[in-house]
Scaffold this active site. Structure first.
Site, PDB file in Angstrom:
ATOM      1  N   SER A  11       0.842  -1.200   0.000  1.00 17.16           N
ATOM      2  CA  SER A  11       0.000   0.000   0.000  1.00 17.16           C
ATOM      3  C   SER A  11       0.878   1.252   0.000  1.00 17.16           C
ATOM      4  O   SER A  11       2.057   1.206   0.361  1.00 17.16           O
ATOM      5  CB  SER A  11      -0.909   0.015   1.235  1.00 17.16           C
ATOM      6  OG  SER A  11      -0.139   0.251   2.406  1.00 17.16           O
ATOM      7  N   LYS A  81       0.170  -1.057  15.153  1.00 18.55           N
ATOM      8  CA  LYS A  81      -1.188  -1.435  15.553  1.00 18.55           C
ATOM      9  C   LYS A  81      -1.679  -2.687  14.824  1.00 18.55           C
ATOM     10  O   LYS A  81      -2.657  -3.294  15.240  1.00 18.55           O
ATOM     11  CB  LYS A  81      -2.169  -0.275  15.358  1.00 18.55           C
ATOM     12  CG  LYS A  81      -2.494   0.105  13.934  1.00 18.55           C
ATOM     13  CD  LYS A  81      -3.410   1.319  13.917  1.00 18.55           C
ATOM     14  CE  LYS A  81      -3.768   1.756  12.513  1.00 18.55           C
ATOM     15  NZ  LYS A  81      -4.615   0.817  11.795  1.00 18.55           N
ATOM     16  N   ASP A  82      -0.987  -3.082  13.751  1.00 15.83           N
ATOM     17  CA  ASP A  82      -1.361  -4.297  13.021  1.00 15.83           C
ATOM     18  C   ASP A  82      -0.676  -5.547  13.568  1.00 15.83           C
ATOM     19  O   ASP A  82      -1.001  -6.661  13.159  1.00 15.83           O
ATOM     20  CB  ASP A  82      -0.983  -4.173  11.531  1.00 15.83           C
ATOM     21  CG  ASP A  82      -1.800  -3.116  10.804  1.00 15.83           C
ATOM     22  OD1 ASP A  82      -2.929  -2.844  11.243  1.00 15.83           O
ATOM     23  OD2 ASP A  82      -1.297  -2.570   9.807  1.00 15.83           O
ATOM     24  N   ARG A 129     -13.404  -0.680  17.251  1.00 18.18           N
ATOM     25  CA  ARG A 129     -13.042   0.287  18.295  1.00 18.18           C
ATOM     26  C   ARG A 129     -13.593   1.673  17.965  1.00 18.18           C
ATOM     27  O   ARG A 129     -14.182   2.346  18.826  1.00 18.18           O
ATOM     28  CB  ARG A 129     -11.508   0.345  18.432  1.00 18.18           C
ATOM     29  CG  ARG A 129     -11.003   1.419  19.384  1.00 18.18           C
ATOM     30  CD  ARG A 129      -9.496   1.572  19.281  1.00 18.18           C
ATOM     31  NE  ARG A 129      -9.046   1.851  17.923  1.00 18.18           N
ATOM     32  CZ  ARG A 129      -9.073   3.048  17.360  1.00 18.18           C
ATOM     33  NH1 ARG A 129      -9.523   4.098  18.035  1.00 18.18           N
ATOM     34  NH2 ARG A 129      -8.646   3.221  16.121  1.00 18.18           N
ATOM     35  N   ARG A 130     -13.408   2.113  16.719  1.00 20.21           N
ATOM     36  CA  ARG A 130     -13.931   3.419  16.318  1.00 20.21           C
ATOM     37  C   ARG A 130     -15.458   3.404  16.314  1.00 20.21           C
ATOM     38  O   ARG A 130     -16.106   4.360  16.725  1.00 20.21           O
ATOM     39  CB  ARG A 130     -13.388   3.801  14.937  1.00 20.21           C
ATOM     40  CG  ARG A 130     -11.899   4.108  14.949  1.00 20.21           C
ATOM     41  CD  ARG A 130     -11.344   4.322  13.558  1.00 20.21           C
ATOM     42  NE  ARG A 130      -9.897   4.578  13.608  1.00 20.21           N
ATOM     43  CZ  ARG A 130      -9.038   4.149  12.700  1.00 20.21           C
ATOM     44  NH1 ARG A 130      -9.459   3.451  11.650  1.00 20.21           N
ATOM     45  NH2 ARG A 130      -7.748   4.414  12.817  1.00 20.21           N
ATOM     46  N   ARG A 147     -13.430  -0.467   3.911  1.00 19.59           N
ATOM     47  CA  ARG A 147     -12.142  -1.143   3.757  1.00 19.59           C
ATOM     48  C   ARG A 147     -11.322  -0.457   2.678  1.00 19.59           C
ATOM     49  O   ARG A 147     -11.795   0.410   1.979  1.00 19.59           O
ATOM     50  CB  ARG A 147     -12.368  -2.621   3.358  1.00 19.59           C
ATOM     51  CG  ARG A 147     -12.989  -3.510   4.431  1.00 19.59           C
ATOM     52  CD  ARG A 147     -12.038  -3.804   5.574  1.00 19.59           C
ATOM     53  NE  ARG A 147     -10.698  -4.142   5.106  1.00 19.59           N
ATOM     54  CZ  ARG A 147     -10.344  -5.340   4.648  1.00 19.59           C
ATOM     55  NH1 ARG A 147     -11.216  -6.312   4.608  1.00 19.59           N
ATOM     56  NH2 ARG A 147      -9.096  -5.568   4.268  1.00 19.59           N
ATOM     57  N   ASN A 149      -7.062   0.692   1.284  1.00 21.04           N
ATOM     58  CA  ASN A 149      -5.931   1.481   1.738  1.00 21.04           C
ATOM     59  C   ASN A 149      -6.380   2.896   2.068  1.00 21.04           C
ATOM     60  O   ASN A 149      -7.444   3.342   1.640  1.00 21.04           O
ATOM     61  CB  ASN A 149      -4.844   1.497   0.663  1.00 21.04           C
ATOM     62  CG  ASN A 149      -4.276   0.113   0.403  1.00 21.04           C
ATOM     63  OD1 ASN A 149      -4.168  -0.696   1.325  1.00 21.04           O
ATOM     64  ND2 ASN A 149      -3.932  -0.162  -0.845  1.00 21.04           N
ATOM     65  N   ARG A 153      -9.736   5.034   0.908  1.00 24.85           N
ATOM     66  CA  ARG A 153     -10.813   5.446   1.814  1.00 24.85           C
ATOM     67  C   ARG A 153     -11.096   6.943   1.704  1.00 24.85           C
ATOM     68  O   ARG A 153     -12.249   7.371   1.649  1.00 24.85           O
ATOM     69  CB  ARG A 153     -10.451   5.064   3.261  1.00 24.85           C
ATOM     70  CG  ARG A 153     -10.643   3.582   3.545  1.00 24.85           C
ATOM     71  CD  ARG A 153     -10.259   3.219   4.966  1.00 24.85           C
ATOM     72  NE  ARG A 153      -8.822   2.972   5.077  1.00 24.85           N
ATOM     73  CZ  ARG A 153      -8.161   2.940   6.219  1.00 24.85           C
ATOM     74  NH1 ARG A 153      -8.789   3.189   7.353  1.00 24.85           N
ATOM     75  NH2 ARG A 153      -6.874   2.682   6.239  1.00 24.85           N
ATOM     76  N   CYS A 240      -6.269  -6.729  16.994  1.00 24.39           N
ATOM     77  CA  CYS A 240      -6.452  -5.323  16.621  1.00 24.39           C
ATOM     78  C   CYS A 240      -7.821  -5.074  15.999  1.00 24.39           C
ATOM     79  O   CYS A 240      -8.133  -3.953  15.617  1.00 24.39           O
ATOM     80  CB  CYS A 240      -5.334  -4.876  15.670  1.00 24.39           C
ATOM     81  SG  CYS A 240      -5.208  -5.849  14.173  1.00 24.39           S
TER      82      CYS A 240
END
Length: 311
Positions: A11, A81-82, A129-130, A147, A149, A153, A240
């Site tokens: 990405s 975070k991944d 989470r968001r 979804r 990259n 988005r 995650c």
């Protein structure tokens, strides 16, 4: 070493991160040759299913870690975070460079902030989470899975497919992306993912020469915060793609960590904060995890898994 092979996703953001580390290596060691090995992960291949529904941990790192273990690359550059809390045997996160902004960001073409969105507005995010934190603020919003990259988005937002989207501030800063209206979503109103905004450099434990070569990239304050947050995640046995947030700050040598678990509607939120010395980051994270579980977090996580929202 005169040659370094970096394993990375393909990405734009992942390539920016890999080139960033590559540039720092070349600046530190003039004449070093740095190559990229671009690898497609499971998370990159499955784009029509919400992340939390795909299942398993390490959706964006498993194939990259396999390349490291097979000797097809020397190091990997990850968005921290991944990275799952538990690493495969034979690998370590040897280096954690200085963190970018850890917060989230609201983007919209027409509305200045979350409060100004009309009832039923379509807000895109791929993160439970968001989603849960948004629902806690505005239960009347329509949360839609988004979804792709980061540049994809933002492109969907600007094409009118969404009234707003929520993404990580760090990625926007790194790629220079934005929208007409942007609102930073920061603690204590909105908590980020564990280790959000941080990079991690992973390599094999039997490559001690890499410790010395890469040591200049390690940032001790970031490492302390990230280790506390990841220890919290590990204590919850969470991935995650679960509604878990963790955020640590460092003041002098005092580390403060806030851990959060929320239900899918944002109605029940378990939050616990504790402080301790930076040298005990792992113990601090484990303690906050225990407190969150004891205060009702375990029950919430069990419900999330039973619902099938996260697998």
């Amino acid at each position: 070493m005169n040659n370094i092979r970096i394993a990375t996703r393909g990405s734009k953001l992942a390539l920016w991160q890999a080139h960033h580390i590559s540039d720092l290596l070349r600046a530190q060691y003039p004449g070093i040759n740095v190559e990229l090995n671009i690898i497609k992960t499971k998370g990159d291949k499955i784009l029509d299913v919400p992340l939390a529904k795909i299942g398993g941990k390490g959706l964006f790192v498993k194939e990259i870690e396999e390349a490291l273990l097979a000797g097809e690359a020397d190091i990997a550059v990850h968005s921290m975070k991944d990275v799952p809390a538990e690493l495969p045997e034979g690998l370590k996160l040897g280096i954690i460079p200085e963190r970018e902004a850890p917060t989230d960001c609201f983007l919209s073409a027409a509305y200045p902030d979350i409060a100004s969105l009309p009832a039923g507005a379509r807000v895109g995010t791929s993160s439970l989470r968001r989603q849960t934190q948004l629902m806690g603020m505005r239960r009347d919003l329509c949360i839609v899975s988004l979804r792709g990259n980061l540049d994809t988005r933002v492109g969907k937002l600007m094409a009118g497919e969404f009234d707003a989207i929520i993404v990580a501030m760090a990625g926007l800063n790194r790629l220079g992306l934005g929208a007409p209206h942007m609102q930073e979503l920061a603690p204590p109103a909105f908590y980020p993912a564990v280790a959000q905004g941080a990079l991690g450099i992973e390599f094999r434990t039997d490559r001690p020469e890499l410790d010395g070569l890469l040591a200049f990239l390690d940032h001790a304050p970031t490492r302390a915060c990230v280790e506390a947050e990841r220890s919290f995640l590990f204590g919850l046995d969470g991935g995650c793609q679960v509604p878990i947030a963790g955020f640590a700050t460092l003041s002098g040598q005092a580390l403060t960590l806030t851990g959060l678990v929320a239900d899918l509607c944002g109605e029940r939120v378990i939050r616990h904060e504790a402080s301790g010395p930076a040298t005990e980051a792992v113990q601090l994270g484990a303690g906050v995890a225990r407190a969150v579980l004891e205060q009702g977090g375990q029950e919430i996580l069990d419900e999330v898994y039973r619902s099938g929202a996260a697998v």
